[in-house]
Design an enzyme around this catalytic site. Structure first.
Site, mmCIF file in Angstrom:
data_model
loop_
_atom_site.group_PDB
_atom_site.id
_atom_site.type_symbol
_atom_site.label_atom_id
_atom_site.label_comp_id
_atom_site.label_asym_id
_atom_site.label_seq_id
_atom_site.Cartn_x
_atom_site.Cartn_y
_atom_site.Cartn_z
ATOM 1 N N GLY A 1 0.801 -1.211 0.000
ATOM 2 C CA GLY A 1 0.000 0.000 0.000
ATOM 3 C C GLY A 1 0.836 1.263 0.000
ATOM 4 N N GLU B 1 2.237 -8.295 -2.526
ATOM 5 C CA GLU B 1 0.970 -8.923 -2.116
ATOM 6 C C GLU B 1 0.820 -10.356 -2.609
ATOM 7 O OE1 GLU B 1 0.128 -4.454 -2.458
ATOM 8 O OE2 GLU B 1 1.264 -5.977 -3.574
#
Length: 215
Positions: free
Chosen positions: A66, A89
């Site tokens: 993020g 991720e």
């Protein structure tokens, strides 16, 4: 995350890491419905991307997940030498969910985005600059001068012209060339109704610095 605002520009930087990614422990017991609610837009990524003034990411520490996506949402990315960036991720059985599959692809191209997202590889600031993910890289002693000099130079410009320039540039990745040219032309014409345009032209002809008011 820390933000530093100038009259017409914004610098985003972190403490330690640039911006820590998601707290993975929060994902452990979260189901689909809960995550859909958590992923509702607008999120910080959209908020930053839609700011009308220039936003500079001062990447002073690792920007992963993020954090990397937030940097991508900024207008300009300036990194400190030695930091790492990436979208890891995939290592959790996930994909980027904060815009990484879209913004990263626009910045570095489909092939490089595939490589980084599907492998979860972390890359150096120097490689990120080569790919186009980062715009400039400076050592620790030089980065602040570079970032704040740029922020100040943009803050001195007409806020209206800055806002419309951002809109036109962002449209280039969302419109075909003909529609984009038409949109640019319309925004250009609109500026002829502003006091800032008159001040800018007058200052140029008089050999002085303009004093823009945002009107």
């Amino acid at each position: 995350m820390t933000t530093f605002g100038y009259s017409s520009s914004l610098v985003v930087r972190g403490t330690g890491a640039f911006v820590a990614g998601a707290d993975v422990t929060e994902f452990k017991d979260r189901d689909l419905v809960e995550q859909r609610t958590a992923s509702e837009r607008p999120r910080i990524y959209e908020t930053v991307a839609n700011v009308t003034i220039p936003v500079i990411a001062r990447i002073n520490g690792h920007a992963l997940g993020g954090g990397c996506e937030l940097a991508q949402a900024c207008d300009i990315r300036i990194a400190e030498a030695g930091v790492k960036l990436g979208q890891p991720e995939i290592n959790l059985g996930l994909i980027p969910g904060g815009g990484g599959t879209q913004r990263l692809t626009r910045l570095v191209g489909e092939g490089q985005a595939m490589r980084l997202i599907l492998s979860g590889e972390l890359i150096s600031a120097e490689e990120a600059k080569q790919l186009g993910l980062v715009d400039e890289v400076y050592d620790t002693d030089g980065i602040d001068d570079a970032v704040y000099s740029l922020a100040n130079s943009m803050a001195e410009k007409s806020p209206i012209a800055i806002e419309l320039a951002k809109k036109a540039i962002k449209a280039s990745s969302r419109m075909g060339i003909e529609d984009g040219l038409e949109y640019e032309s319309e925004l250009f014409v609109q500026l002829f109704a502003t006091a800032d345009k008159n001040e800018g032209i007058a200052a140029f002809l008089e050999g002085r610095e303009p004093e823009f008011t945002g009107e």
